[in-house]
Write a protein that holds these residues in place. Sequence first.
Motif, PDB file in Angstrom:
ATOM      1  N   CYS A  40       0.847  -1.195   0.000  1.00 31.30           N
ATOM      2  CA  CYS A  40       0.000   0.000   0.000  1.00 31.30           C
ATOM      3  C   CYS A  40       0.887   1.252   0.000  1.00 31.30           C
ATOM      4  CB  CYS A  40      -0.907   0.006   1.233  1.00 31.30           C
ATOM      5  SG  CYS A  40      -2.019   1.431   1.326  1.00 31.30           S
ATOM      6  N   ILE A  41       0.596   2.176  -0.925  1.00 29.81           N
ATOM      7  CA  ILE A  41       1.390   3.405  -1.029  1.00 29.81           C
ATOM      8  C   ILE A  41       0.637   4.623  -0.492  1.00 29.81           C
ATOM      9  CG2 ILE A  41       2.817   2.538  -2.930  1.00 29.81           C
ATOM     10  CD1 ILE A  41       1.023   4.237  -4.827  1.00 29.81           C
ATOM     11  N   ASP A  42      -0.472   4.382   0.213  1.00 31.80           N
ATOM     12  CA  ASP A  42      -1.264   5.461   0.823  1.00 31.80           C
ATOM     13  C   ASP A  42      -1.733   6.504  -0.188  1.00 31.80           C
ATOM     14  OD1 ASP A  42      -0.847   4.250   3.299  1.00 31.80           O
ATOM     15  OD2 ASP A  42       0.933   5.449   3.701  1.00 31.80           O
ATOM     16  N   CYS A  43      -2.116   6.067  -1.360  1.00 33.18           N
ATOM     17  CA  CYS A  43      -2.529   7.004  -2.400  1.00 33.18           C
ATOM     18  C   CYS A  43      -3.954   7.523  -2.199  1.00 33.18           C
ATOM     19  CB  CYS A  43      -2.407   6.357  -3.777  1.00 33.18           C
ATOM     20  SG  CYS A  43      -3.580   5.016  -4.061  1.00 33.18           S
ATOM     21  N   GLU A  44      -4.738   6.852  -1.372  1.00 29.01           N
ATOM     22  CA  GLU A  44      -6.120   7.213  -1.043  1.00 29.01           C
ATOM     23  C   GLU A  44      -7.100   7.035  -2.198  1.00 29.01           C
ATOM     24  OE1 GLU A  44      -6.630  10.912   1.045  1.00 29.01           O
ATOM     25  OE2 GLU A  44      -4.843  10.594   2.248  1.00 29.01           O
ATOM     26  N   ALA A  45      -6.701   6.405  -3.284  1.00 32.70           N
ATOM     27  CA  ALA A  45      -7.603   6.194  -4.413  1.00 32.70           C
ATOM     28  C   ALA A  45      -8.786   5.311  -4.035  1.00 32.70           C
ATOM     29  CB  ALA A  45      -6.850   5.576  -5.584  1.00 32.70           C
ATOM     30  N   CYS A  46      -8.596   4.396  -3.119  1.00 34.06           N
ATOM     31  CA  CYS A  46      -9.646   3.461  -2.734  1.00 34.06           C
ATOM     32  C   CYS A  46     -10.708   4.080  -1.813  1.00 34.06           C
ATOM     33  CB  CYS A  46      -9.051   2.237  -2.057  1.00 34.06           C
ATOM     34  SG  CYS A  46      -8.074   2.602  -0.572  1.00 34.06           S
ATOM     35  N   LEU A  47     -10.338   5.092  -1.043  1.00 31.55           N
ATOM     36  CA  LEU A  47     -11.258   5.660  -0.050  1.00 31.55           C
ATOM     37  C   LEU A  47     -12.604   6.086  -0.619  1.00 31.55           C
ATOM     38  CD1 LEU A  47      -8.997   7.784   2.317  1.00 31.55           C
ATOM     39  CD2 LEU A  47     -10.052   5.582   2.754  1.00 31.55           C
ATOM     40  N   PRO A  48     -12.652   6.949  -1.623  1.00 33.09           N
ATOM     41  CA  PRO A  48     -13.962   7.391  -2.119  1.00 33.09           C
ATOM     42  C   PRO A  48     -14.723   6.308  -2.889  1.00 33.09           C
ATOM     43  CG  PRO A  48     -12.223   8.362  -3.436  1.00 33.09           C
ATOM     44  CD  PRO A  48     -11.553   7.638  -2.295  1.00 33.09           C
ATOM     45  N   GLU A  49     -14.034   5.235  -3.270  1.00 29.27           N
ATOM     46  CA  GLU A  49     -14.668   4.181  -4.064  1.00 29.27           C
ATOM     47  C   GLU A  49     -15.296   3.078  -3.226  1.00 29.27           C
ATOM     48  OE1 GLU A  49     -15.070   4.580  -7.268  1.00 29.27           O
ATOM     49  OE2 GLU A  49     -13.930   6.450  -7.124  1.00 29.27           O
ATOM     50  N   CYS A  50     -15.027   3.033  -1.946  1.00 31.51           N
ATOM     51  CA  CYS A  50     -15.534   1.964  -1.080  1.00 31.51           C
ATOM     52  C   CYS A  50     -17.003   2.216  -0.735  1.00 31.51           C
ATOM     53  CB  CYS A  50     -14.707   1.880   0.196  1.00 31.51           C
ATOM     54  SG  CYS A  50     -15.292   0.605   1.333  1.00 31.51           S
ATOM     55  N   PRO A  51     -17.942   1.424  -1.298  1.00 30.00           N
ATOM     56  CA  PRO A  51     -19.359   1.636  -1.010  1.00 30.00           C
ATOM     57  C   PRO A  51     -19.723   1.275   0.431  1.00 30.00           C
ATOM     58  CG  PRO A  51     -19.073  -0.232  -2.484  1.00 30.00           C
ATOM     59  CD  PRO A  51     -17.722   0.370  -2.269  1.00 30.00           C
ATOM     60  N   ALA A  52     -18.925   0.469   1.082  1.00 30.13           N
ATOM     61  CA  ALA A  52     -19.202   0.069   2.469  1.00 30.13           C
ATOM     62  C   ALA A  52     -18.563   1.022   3.477  1.00 30.13           C
ATOM     63  CB  ALA A  52     -18.691  -1.351   2.711  1.00 30.13           C
ATOM     64  N   GLU A  53     -17.788   1.991   2.983  1.00 26.67           N
ATOM     65  CA  GLU A  53     -17.048   2.922   3.850  1.00 26.67           C
ATOM     66  C   GLU A  53     -16.270   2.165   4.920  1.00 26.67           C
ATOM     67  OE1 GLU A  53     -19.733   5.966   5.229  1.00 26.67           O
ATOM     68  OE2 GLU A  53     -20.185   6.618   3.192  1.00 26.67           O
ATOM     69  N   ALA A  54     -15.512   1.176   4.465  1.00 26.64           N
ATOM     70  CA  ALA A  54     -14.808   0.270   5.370  1.00 26.64           C
ATOM     71  C   ALA A  54     -13.297   0.461   5.373  1.00 26.64           C
ATOM     72  CB  ALA A  54     -15.131  -1.171   4.977  1.00 26.64           C
ATOM     73  N   ILE A  55     -12.778   1.423   4.630  1.00 26.16           N
ATOM     74  CA  ILE A  55     -11.336   1.609   4.526  1.00 26.16           C
ATOM     75  C   ILE A  55     -10.909   2.840   5.323  1.00 26.16           C
ATOM     76  CG2 ILE A  55      -9.401   1.968   2.948  1.00 26.16           C
ATOM     77  CD1 ILE A  55     -11.133   0.614   0.764  1.00 26.16           C
ATOM     78  N   PHE A  56      -9.900   2.625   6.175  1.00 27.21           N
ATOM     79  CA  PHE A  56      -9.381   3.691   7.041  1.00 27.21           C
ATOM     80  C   PHE A  56      -7.865   3.580   7.127  1.00 27.21           C
ATOM     81  CE2 PHE A  56     -13.631   2.688   8.538  1.00 27.21           C
ATOM     82  CZ  PHE A  56     -14.186   3.937   8.728  1.00 27.21           C
ATOM     83  N   TYR A  57      -7.204   4.711   7.471  1.00 30.06           N
ATOM     84  CA  TYR A  57      -5.795   4.614   7.857  1.00 30.06           C
ATOM     85  C   TYR A  57      -5.732   3.745   9.101  1.00 30.06           C
ATOM     86  CZ  TYR A  57      -3.768   8.268   4.902  1.00 30.06           C
ATOM     87  OH  TYR A  57      -3.303   8.988   3.847  1.00 30.06           O
ATOM     88  N   GLU A  58      -4.693   2.952   9.219  1.00 30.33           N
ATOM     89  CA  GLU A  58      -4.604   2.016  10.339  1.00 30.33           C
ATOM     90  C   GLU A  58      -4.654   2.708  11.704  1.00 30.33           C
ATOM     91  OE1 GLU A  58      -1.006  -0.256  10.022  1.00 30.33           O
ATOM     92  OE2 GLU A  58       0.185   1.527   9.617  1.00 30.33           O
ATOM     93  N   ASP A  59      -4.219   3.946  11.794  1.00 28.92           N
ATOM     94  CA  ASP A  59      -4.270   4.659  13.066  1.00 28.92           C
ATOM     95  C   ASP A  59      -5.592   5.387  13.307  1.00 28.92           C
ATOM     96  OD1 ASP A  59      -1.724   3.826  13.679  1.00 28.92           O
ATOM     97  OD2 ASP A  59      -0.763   5.715  13.120  1.00 28.92           O
ATOM     98  N   ASN A  60      -6.491   5.367  12.313  1.00 30.91           N
ATOM     99  CA  ASN A  60      -7.765   6.091  12.425  1.00 30.91           C
ATOM    100  C   ASN A  60      -8.977   5.187  12.363  1.00 30.91           C
ATOM    101  OD1 ASN A  60      -6.381   8.508  12.549  1.00 30.91           O
ATOM    102  ND2 ASN A  60      -6.532   8.880  10.356  1.00 30.91           N
ATOM    103  N   VAL A  61      -8.813   3.908  12.659  1.00 30.49           N
ATOM    104  CA  VAL A  61      -9.950   2.987  12.640  1.00 30.49           C
ATOM    105  C   VAL A  61     -10.892   3.335  13.776  1.00 30.49           C
ATOM    106  CG1 VAL A  61     -10.655   0.565  12.878  1.00 30.49           C
ATOM    107  CG2 VAL A  61      -8.586   1.156  11.592  1.00 30.49           C
ATOM    108  N   PRO A  62     -12.194   3.522  13.477  1.00 25.92           N
ATOM    109  CA  PRO A  62     -13.145   3.870  14.541  1.00 25.92           C
ATOM    110  C   PRO A  62     -13.283   2.741  15.565  1.00 25.92           C
ATOM    111  CG  PRO A  62     -14.221   3.875  12.382  1.00 25.92           C
ATOM    112  CD  PRO A  62     -12.807   3.458  12.174  1.00 25.92           C
ATOM    113  N   ALA A  63     -13.692   3.098  16.764  1.00 26.51           N
ATOM    114  CA  ALA A  63     -13.840   2.120  17.848  1.00 26.51           C
ATOM    115  C   ALA A  63     -14.946   1.109  17.569  1.00 26.51           C
ATOM    116  CB  ALA A  63     -14.116   2.834  19.164  1.00 26.51           C
ATOM    117  N   GLU A  64     -15.964   1.507  16.850  1.00 27.21           N
ATOM    118  CA  GLU A  64     -17.092   0.610  16.578  1.00 27.21           C
ATOM    119  C   GLU A  64     -16.705  -0.508  15.659  1.00 27.21           C
ATOM    120  OE1 GLU A  64     -20.474   2.746  15.197  1.00 27.21           O
ATOM    121  OE2 GLU A  64     -20.275   4.252  16.750  1.00 27.21           O
TER     122      GLU A  64
END
Length: 64
Positions: A40-64
């Motif tokens: 992973c090169i942290d390009c963020e291309a996948c973020l807006p494309e995820c319909p499940a909104e399941a992709i996060f930076y490893e340090d920003n994963v929500p508690a839920e």
Amino acid sequence: MAFVVTEPCFGCKYTDCVVVCLCDCFHEGEQMLYIDPEHCIDCEACLPECPAEAIFYEDNVPAE
């Protein structure tokens, strides 16, 4: 720091995020997709494309 795929992706069949990945770091597991942190090169291309909104930076994963 890499991106990670979280629980909302469990059982998800969408691959929108995989299609836009610049470095092919997504891998399919038995129940969900995974991101290889070594590729992973942290390009963020996948973020807006995820319909499940399941992709996060490893340090920003929500508690839920």
